[in-house]
Design a protein around this motif. Structure first.
Motif, mmCIF file in Angstrom:
data_model
loop_
_atom_site.group_PDB
_atom_site.id
_atom_site.type_symbol
_atom_site.label_atom_id
_atom_site.label_comp_id
_atom_site.label_asym_id
_atom_site.label_seq_id
_atom_site.Cartn_x
_atom_site.Cartn_y
_atom_site.Cartn_z
ATOM 1 N N LEU A 11 0.815 -1.212 0.000
ATOM 2 C CA LEU A 11 0.000 0.000 0.000
ATOM 3 C C LEU A 11 0.855 1.271 0.000
ATOM 4 O O LEU A 11 0.393 2.333 -0.417
ATOM 5 C CB LEU A 11 -0.957 0.004 1.199
ATOM 6 N N ARG A 12 2.092 1.157 0.448
ATOM 7 C CA ARG A 12 3.011 2.305 0.448
ATOM 8 C C ARG A 12 3.772 2.434 -0.872
ATOM 9 O O ARG A 12 4.478 3.423 -1.089
ATOM 10 C CB ARG A 12 4.014 2.165 1.603
ATOM 11 N N PHE A 13 3.661 1.439 -1.752
ATOM 12 C CA PHE A 13 4.385 1.451 -3.016
ATOM 13 C C PHE A 13 4.005 2.704 -3.810
ATOM 14 O O PHE A 13 2.824 2.989 -3.991
ATOM 15 C CB PHE A 13 4.050 0.196 -3.837
ATOM 16 N N PRO A 14 4.996 3.461 -4.291
ATOM 17 C CA PRO A 14 4.684 4.685 -5.042
ATOM 18 C C PRO A 14 3.939 4.358 -6.337
ATOM 19 O O PRO A 14 4.126 3.297 -6.917
ATOM 20 C CB PRO A 14 6.060 5.276 -5.367
ATOM 21 N N GLU A 15 3.117 5.293 -6.784
ATOM 22 C CA GLU A 15 2.407 5.110 -8.049
ATOM 23 C C GLU A 15 3.445 4.963 -9.167
ATOM 24 O O GLU A 15 4.227 5.885 -9.422
ATOM 25 C CB GLU A 15 1.513 6.320 -8.305
ATOM 26 N N PRO A 16 3.477 3.799 -9.833
ATOM 27 C CA PRO A 16 4.555 3.542 -10.796
ATOM 28 C C PRO A 16 4.518 4.422 -12.046
ATOM 29 O O PRO A 16 5.549 4.754 -12.597
ATOM 30 C CB PRO A 16 4.371 2.078 -11.183
ATOM 31 N N PHE A 17 3.336 4.759 -12.506
ATOM 32 C CA PHE A 17 3.197 5.559 -13.722
ATOM 33 C C PHE A 17 2.148 6.630 -13.461
ATOM 34 O O PHE A 17 0.989 6.324 -13.219
ATOM 35 C CB PHE A 17 2.769 4.685 -14.906
ATOM 36 N N THR A 18 2.560 7.879 -13.516
ATOM 37 C CA THR A 18 1.615 8.956 -13.246
ATOM 38 C C THR A 18 0.818 9.282 -14.504
ATOM 39 O O THR A 18 1.256 9.018 -15.626
ATOM 40 C CB THR A 18 2.349 10.214 -12.759
ATOM 41 N N ASN A 19 -0.362 9.833 -14.304
ATOM 42 C CA ASN A 19 -1.245 10.284 -15.385
ATOM 43 C C ASN A 19 -1.742 9.166 -16.291
ATOM 44 O O ASN A 19 -2.056 9.407 -17.460
ATOM 45 C CB ASN A 19 -0.572 11.384 -16.229
ATOM 46 N N GLN A 20 -1.767 7.935 -15.786
ATOM 47 C CA GLN A 20 -2.336 6.825 -16.540
ATOM 48 C C GLN A 20 -2.687 5.705 -15.571
ATOM 49 O O GLN A 20 -2.043 5.554 -14.540
ATOM 50 C CB GLN A 20 -1.370 6.331 -17.611
ATOM 51 N N PRO A 21 -3.710 4.936 -15.890
ATOM 52 C CA PRO A 21 -4.058 3.822 -15.000
ATOM 53 C C PRO A 21 -2.908 2.825 -14.925
ATOM 54 O O PRO A 21 -2.249 2.540 -15.928
ATOM 55 C CB PRO A 21 -5.277 3.188 -15.678
ATOM 56 N N CYS A 22 -2.640 2.330 -13.729
ATOM 57 C CA CYS A 22 -1.581 1.343 -13.555
ATOM 58 C C CYS A 22 -1.876 0.545 -12.292
ATOM 59 O O CYS A 22 -2.738 0.919 -11.497
ATOM 60 C CB CYS A 22 -0.209 2.002 -13.488
ATOM 61 N N GLU A 23 -1.168 -0.557 -12.133
ATOM 62 C CA GLU A 23 -1.378 -1.361 -10.939
ATOM 63 C C GLU A 23 -0.145 -2.176 -10.611
ATOM 64 O O GLU A 23 0.721 -2.394 -11.457
ATOM 65 C CB GLU A 23 -2.589 -2.282 -11.096
ATOM 66 N N VAL A 24 -0.076 -2.583 -9.341
ATOM 67 C CA VAL A 24 0.918 -3.552 -8.914
ATOM 68 C C VAL A 24 0.147 -4.776 -8.411
ATOM 69 O O VAL A 24 -0.991 -4.665 -7.963
ATOM 70 C CB VAL A 24 1.882 -3.027 -7.820
ATOM 71 N N GLU A 25 0.764 -5.920 -8.544
ATOM 72 C CA GLU A 25 0.191 -7.178 -8.073
ATOM 73 C C GLU A 25 1.155 -7.743 -7.044
ATOM 74 O O GLU A 25 2.369 -7.630 -7.204
ATOM 75 C CB GLU A 25 0.055 -8.139 -9.254
ATOM 76 N N VAL A 26 0.641 -8.346 -5.993
ATOM 77 C CA VAL A 26 1.492 -8.916 -4.955
ATOM 78 C C VAL A 26 1.238 -10.417 -4.897
ATOM 79 O O VAL A 26 0.087 -10.852 -4.802
ATOM 80 C CB VAL A 26 1.219 -8.268 -3.583
ATOM 81 N N ARG A 27 2.318 -11.192 -4.962
ATOM 82 C CA ARG A 27 2.207 -12.648 -4.934
ATOM 83 C C ARG A 27 3.213 -13.216 -3.948
ATOM 84 O O ARG A 27 4.366 -12.779 -3.896
ATOM 85 C CB ARG A 27 2.510 -13.229 -6.323
ATOM 86 N N GLN A 28 2.768 -14.186 -3.169
ATOM 87 C CA GLN A 28 3.656 -14.863 -2.234
ATOM 88 C C GLN A 28 4.448 -15.928 -2.984
ATOM 89 O O GLN A 28 3.914 -16.614 -3.860
ATOM 90 C CB GLN A 28 2.856 -15.512 -1.102
ATOM 91 N N LEU A 29 5.716 -16.059 -2.634
ATOM 92 C CA LEU A 29 6.552 -17.086 -3.232
ATOM 93 C C LEU A 29 6.372 -18.400 -2.486
ATOM 94 O O LEU A 29 6.119 -18.404 -1.277
ATOM 95 C CB LEU A 29 8.031 -16.694 -3.168
ATOM 96 N N PHE A 30 6.518 -19.499 -3.192
ATOM 97 C CA PHE A 30 6.566 -20.798 -2.544
ATOM 98 C C PHE A 30 7.877 -20.920 -1.791
ATOM 99 O O PHE A 30 8.915 -20.436 -2.231
ATOM 100 C CB PHE A 30 6.497 -21.940 -3.563
ATOM 101 N N GLU A 31 7.841 -21.583 -0.665
ATOM 102 C CA GLU A 31 9.041 -21.981 0.062
ATOM 103 C C GLU A 31 9.198 -23.483 -0.134
ATOM 104 O O GLU A 31 8.209 -24.189 -0.387
ATOM 105 C CB GLU A 31 8.905 -21.644 1.552
#
Length: 136
Positions: free
Chosen positions: A95-115
C-alpha cells in the motif's frame, strides 16, 4: 514469508519511455525504507518486451518467440522482492508502493513465493536445498 510486488507494464513502459525523475526519487525513497526495515531482498525494472523473448513448450518441442508482446496489461515492467513476517505486513508495504506511472491507469500485483517447505519432503526438494542461491 517472501512476496513479490509486480509492477504491471503500460503502453509507455513498453515503448521504452523512461520514468520521470520524480518517480525514480519516490521509488528510491520507498526502497530505502524497505532496506532500513530489513525486508528488501531485490528490486529492479525490466526492459520492454521488444527486447525479450519467450520459450514456448508444446509436447516436448521448444520454440523461441521474439517480443514485443501485444497484451501490455499482462506484461511486467518491474518488481520488488520483500521478506516479511505476515501477509498483513506485505500488504502494508504494498500500500506504500509509489504510483509507478503517473497520469495513466496502472497497478501492482502482490504474490507470495513458494518456500521449499510448501512442497513436502522429497529427493527433488533436497536437491534444491543444495543449490547455492536457489533455495530458502
Amino acid at each position: 514469508m517472501r512476496y513479490m510486488i509486480i509492477v504491471r507494464a503500460t503502453p509507455d513502459s513498453e515503448s521504452g519511455i523512461m520514468p520521470e525523475e520524480s518517480m525514480l526519487a519516490s521509488m528510491a525513497t520507498y526502497h530505502e525504507a524497505l532496506a532500513k526495515a530489513g525486508v528488501l531482498l531485490d528490486a529492479n525494472g525490466l526492459q520492454p518486451s521488444s527486447k525479450g523473448w519467450r520459450v514456448q513448450y508444446d509436447h516436448g518441442q521448444r520454440k523461441v518467440i521474439d517480443g514485443p508482446f501485444a497484451d501490455t496489461k499482462e506484461l511486467i515492467a518491474g518488481y520488488t522482492m520483500i521478506q516479511v513476517r505476515s501477509r498483513e505486513e506485505a500488504m502494508q508495504w504494498a500500500l506504500r508502493f509509489p504510483e509507478p506511472f503517473t497520469n495513466q491507469p496502472c497497478e501492482v500485483e502482490v504474490r507470495q513465493l513458494f518456500e521449499l517447505e510448501d512442497f513436502g519432503p522429497s529427493q527433488a526438494v533436497e536437491r534444491f536445498r543444495d543449490i547455492p542461491g536457489v533455495a530458502r
